[in-house]
Design a protein around this motif. Structure first.
Motif, PDB file in Angstrom:
ATOM      1  N   GLU A 140       2.613   5.087 -12.552  1.00  0.00           N
ATOM      2  CA  GLU A 140       3.996   4.893 -12.127  1.00  0.00           C
ATOM      3  C   GLU A 140       4.290   3.405 -12.055  1.00  0.00           C
ATOM      4  O   GLU A 140       3.446   2.611 -11.672  1.00  0.00           O
ATOM      5  N   ALA A 141       5.487   3.035 -12.484  1.00  0.00           N
ATOM      6  CA  ALA A 141       5.821   1.620 -12.637  1.00  0.00           C
ATOM      7  C   ALA A 141       5.721   0.842 -11.336  1.00  0.00           C
ATOM      8  O   ALA A 141       5.148  -0.245 -11.294  1.00  0.00           O
ATOM      9  N   HIS A 142       6.288   1.380 -10.255  1.00  0.00           N
ATOM     10  CA  HIS A 142       6.274   0.660  -8.992  1.00  0.00           C
ATOM     11  C   HIS A 142       4.859   0.575  -8.435  1.00  0.00           C
ATOM     12  O   HIS A 142       4.441  -0.454  -7.896  1.00  0.00           O
ATOM     13  N   GLY A 143       4.096   1.665  -8.562  1.00  0.00           N
ATOM     14  CA  GLY A 143       2.732   1.676  -8.046  1.00  0.00           C
ATOM     15  C   GLY A 143       1.829   0.710  -8.777  1.00  0.00           C
ATOM     16  O   GLY A 143       1.115  -0.094  -8.165  1.00  0.00           O
ATOM     17  N   ARG A 144       1.841   0.755 -10.112  1.00  0.00           N
ATOM     18  CA  ARG A 144       0.983  -0.146 -10.870  1.00  0.00           C
ATOM     19  C   ARG A 144       1.477  -1.590 -10.764  1.00  0.00           C
ATOM     20  O   ARG A 144       0.690  -2.529 -10.714  1.00  0.00           O
ATOM     21  N   GLY A 145       2.794  -1.752 -10.741  1.00  0.00           N
ATOM     22  CA  GLY A 145       3.333  -3.095 -10.562  1.00  0.00           C
ATOM     23  C   GLY A 145       2.891  -3.720  -9.254  1.00  0.00           C
ATOM     24  O   GLY A 145       2.598  -4.912  -9.177  1.00  0.00           O
ATOM     25  N   GLN A 146       2.827  -2.903  -8.198  1.00  0.00           N
ATOM     26  CA  GLN A 146       2.392  -3.423  -6.907  1.00  0.00           C
ATOM     27  C   GLN A 146       0.900  -3.714  -6.908  1.00  0.00           C
ATOM     28  O   GLN A 146       0.445  -4.678  -6.272  1.00  0.00           O
ATOM     29  N   ALA A 147       0.096  -2.904  -7.624  1.00  0.00           N
ATOM     30  CA  ALA A 147      -1.335  -3.190  -7.744  1.00  0.00           C
ATOM     31  C   ALA A 147      -1.552  -4.544  -8.416  1.00  0.00           C
ATOM     32  O   ALA A 147      -2.435  -5.321  -8.017  1.00  0.00           O
ATOM     33  N   ILE A 148      -0.752  -4.829  -9.429  1.00  0.00           N
ATOM     34  CA  ILE A 148      -0.829  -6.132 -10.102  1.00  0.00           C
ATOM     35  C   ILE A 148      -0.606  -7.256  -9.099  1.00  0.00           C
ATOM     36  O   ILE A 148      -1.362  -8.236  -9.051  1.00  0.00           O
ATOM     37  N   GLN A 149       0.429  -7.115  -8.298  1.00  0.00           N
ATOM     38  CA  GLN A 149       0.762  -8.175  -7.345  1.00  0.00           C
ATOM     39  C   GLN A 149      -0.325  -8.358  -6.295  1.00  0.00           C
ATOM     40  O   GLN A 149      -0.739  -9.488  -5.989  1.00  0.00           O
ATOM     41  N   LEU A 150      -0.811  -7.252  -5.735  1.00  0.00           N
ATOM     42  CA  LEU A 150      -1.831  -7.342  -4.699  1.00  0.00           C
ATOM     43  C   LEU A 150      -3.076  -8.043  -5.221  1.00  0.00           C
ATOM     44  O   LEU A 150      -3.591  -8.986  -4.584  1.00  0.00           O
ATOM     45  N   ASN A 151      -3.574  -7.632  -6.387  1.00  0.00           N
ATOM     46  CA  ASN A 151      -4.800  -8.217  -6.918  1.00  0.00           C
ATOM     47  C   ASN A 151      -4.618  -9.679  -7.299  1.00  0.00           C
ATOM     48  O   ASN A 151      -5.495 -10.518  -7.044  1.00  0.00           O
TER      49      ASN A 151
ATOM     50  N   PHE B 141       0.817  -1.207   0.000  1.00  0.00           N
ATOM     51  CA  PHE B 141       0.000   0.000   0.000  1.00  0.00           C
ATOM     52  C   PHE B 141       0.854   1.261   0.000  1.00  0.00           C
ATOM     53  O   PHE B 141       0.421   2.306  -0.493  1.00  0.00           O
ATOM     54  N   ARG B 142       2.060   1.155   0.533  1.00  0.00           N
ATOM     55  CA  ARG B 142       2.984   2.273   0.442  1.00  0.00           C
ATOM     56  C   ARG B 142       3.293   2.565  -1.022  1.00  0.00           C
ATOM     57  O   ARG B 142       3.299   3.733  -1.451  1.00  0.00           O
ATOM     58  N   SER B 143       3.496   1.520  -1.816  1.00  0.00           N
ATOM     59  CA  SER B 143       3.832   1.705  -3.231  1.00  0.00           C
ATOM     60  C   SER B 143       2.618   2.104  -4.062  1.00  0.00           C
ATOM     61  O   SER B 143       2.730   2.955  -4.949  1.00  0.00           O
TER      62      SER B 143
END
Length: 583
Positions: free
Chosen positions: A490-501, A481-483
């Motif tokens: 943004e690459a890190h933010g969207r990349g982390q959304a991918i992982q979470l979902n 959630f920090r990312s």
């Protein structure tokens, strides 16, 4: 590659002199109607009920700036000689020049805007705040608000920044490349040349050394002067050759010299054109940046064990053997404390980086992983710890751990070397060139999830003894959630959304609708992580852009549970902003 816990994606118009403000993302600013004493009309805009437009602008900018907590970055300089300190001061002057290069790369009007804002920063409160937030964001667009401009009259962020003509289409560029010789094709699609519009309307290629000559020539002179002051011979050699690269536009030799700075050097500096996040057309053009560090010898010595683990992790990846990287060169790992930075260094602050990005350089000399300890300590204390108290189920909050956070950052950067860099069916074609605008997002997601996969492997085989698998998983979940707060542009933010979902869909993470918290399901998380590792590496190795687009489109979104949680985090800083000690 960077882990910034940060907004930098490959890849929009907010006037500040108005009485009606667009609805800013709740993911960052939350319900501003209450916070800023605004009314809300039926079109979901904020309308001033008790302020002039200038006061609204000031309040809005103050709130945005307050999302980034000023944090003093301390460093032990006792091992630096007086000459080293003098060299560092010259490198700070280089950083000022790198700033100008970066702003010129970012947008054709950005450098002039920076100069105007700087000249007016003492005129009044609004002008002071605009300049301050511009320098925090390293430009006039707010990365945490979908890259919308916060300065009146600024256009949407150009997808090709100012390293391509603003009116150029992808189709025009691709047709242009087909007409070129192999050498010119390499330059047109490579890191160190910009694409320009010729007087006759055709496209042309320009060396960075020519495009930014007015800044690179004095920067090269300062680099030479710094090289004459430093005490370490290998560091001296790098500073000199890097300065020469600024003039010749030939970067491979100085990249290798940087990789060969030995372990006795009391300073570490990365300077030059590195990251491609701002090129959201093709993720090909690199942007200038500089990091000036003091080496942490004690912490560096403790991490030698990870260098030899890279091939072990590669052998354990849950993918067919032809998708594994058989040419791995274990990276050098260095722990540092940051003294100063410039250029492409917008918030969120970079916590680590694995460079070079140029495949030609890494094929020769491998890579170097630099972990910025004082930045990571600031992020953990000011951002991740308070996030964990809101995001996590109470039963798992006590497992959030700094060593788990620090080690996963390390493993994230190491993991950029895992998996294929070239297409499996055509080893002369890079993954980056096939993935194009999806490359940075998938690459950051891959590094995150392979890093988490590696953490479990290294705990189980005894390499990691002081952090448990449970601590890694729980700290990672909170850090997601920090990312994500950095935004989906943004690459890190969207990349982390991918992982979470993905991990929620696989049952590895669970959301409790009643108390609105998340937790790790330890019965399912191992297999969920393996499936995500496999999915991303296969897309990359196949060079399948359509599969990448579908995958990112499905998972790289903020679902209702994420939106609700981000609103709950509105009182927590998004990141830190540096307060450097005077040299």
């Amino acid at each position: 590659m960077k882990i910034n816990m940060k907004i930098r994606n490959p890849t929009k118009k907010v006037s500040l002199l108005f009485t009606v403000l667009p609805f800013f993302s709740n993911a960052v600013f939350g319900p501003q109607g209450r916070q800023l004493t605004f009314g809300i009309n039926n079109n979901s805009h904020f309308v001033s009920t008790n302020s002039t437009s200038k006061q609204i602008v000031e309040m809005d900018l103050e709130q945005r700036i307050n999302q980034y907590k000023p944090t003093k970055l301390s460093a032990d300089l006792s091992h630096l000689s007086k000459n080293d300190i003098q060299a560092a001061k010259k490198l700070v002057k280089v950083a000022k020049l790198v700033d100008s290069i970066y702003f010129k790369q970012l947008w054709k009007g950005c450098l002039a805007l920076r100069d105007r804002l700087e000249s007016q920063k003492d005129v009044g409160k609004k002008e002071c705040l605009e300049y301050k937030f511009f320098m925090i964001q390293r430009g006039p667009w707010d990365g945490a608000d979908s890259d919308k401009p916060f300065i009146e009259g600024v256009p949407e962020m150009p997808p090709g920044a100012n390293v391509y003509p603003e009116d150029m289409t992808k189709e025009e560029f691709e047709a242009f490349v087909k007409t070129l010789s192999q050498t010119d094709k390499k330059h047109a699609t490579g890191f160190y040349h910009s694409i320009v519009r010729n007087p006759d309307g055709t496209l042309g290629i320009q060396k960075y050394s020519e495009a930014y000559k007015e800044f690179l020539v004095p920067a090269a002179k300062l680099m030479q002067e710094a090289s004459e002051l430093v005490t370490n011979e290998s560091f001296k050699r790098f500073l000199k050759s890097r300065g020469e690269s600024f003039l010749t536009n030939e970067y491979i030799k100085s990249e290798v010299d940087w990789l060969q700075v030995d372990g006795n050097s009391p300073m570490e500096v990365a300077v030059g054109p590195y990251e491609v996040y701002k090129d959201s057309l093709f993720a090909s053009k690199s942007f200038f940046e500089i990091y000036i560090h003091a080496r942490d010898f004690k912490s560096t010595a403790q991490l030698d064990k990870f260098t030899s683990s890279l091939r072990y992790i590669e052998s354990r990846l849950p993918v067919p053997d032809n998708y594994k990287n058989t040419e791995l060169k274990p990276p050098t790992i260095v722990v540092v404390n940051q003294l100063y930075s410039g250029g492409d260094v917008s918030v969120p602050m970079t916590a680590a980086y694995n460079l070079p990005n140029d495949e030609e350089a890494t094929d020769i000399g491998g890579s170097k992983l630099t972990l910025i300890k004082n930045v990571q300590e600031g992020k953990f204390k000011s951002v991740l710890t308070p996030i964990s108290k809101i995001v996590l189920d109470e039963s798992q909050q006590q497992s959030v751990d700094f060593d788990a956070f620090f080690t996963h950052v390390l493993l994230h950067e190491v993991a950029h070397s895992n998996g294929p860099s070239y297409i499996v069916s055509d080893p002369k074609v890079t993954v980056r060139s096939r993935m194009q605008e999806f490359h940075s997002t998938l690459e950051e997601a891959k590094a995150d999830i392979v890093g988490l996969f590696a953490a479990r492997q290294l705990v189980e085989n005894g390499v990691i003894e002081d952090v448990s698998t449970e601590q890694f998983y729980i700290t990672y979940l909170a850090s997601a959630f920090r990312s994500i707060r950095f935004g989906l542009n943004e690459a890190h933010g969207r990349g982390q959304a991918i992982q979470l979902n993905f991990l929620i869909d696989q049952g590895g993470f669970e959301y409790n609708k009643e108390n609105k918290t998340f937790k790790v399901n330890f019965d399912k998380i191992d297999k969920a992580v393996e499936r995500l590792v496999e999915a991303i590496i296969l897309i990359q190795g196949n060079g399948d852009k359509s599969a990448a687009e579908s995958f990112v489109g499905k998972y790289g979104i903020n679902r209702d549970y994420t939106v609700g949680m981000l609103e709950s985090l509105v009182g927590v800083p998004v990141d830190i902003q540096p307060v450097w000690e005077e040299l």
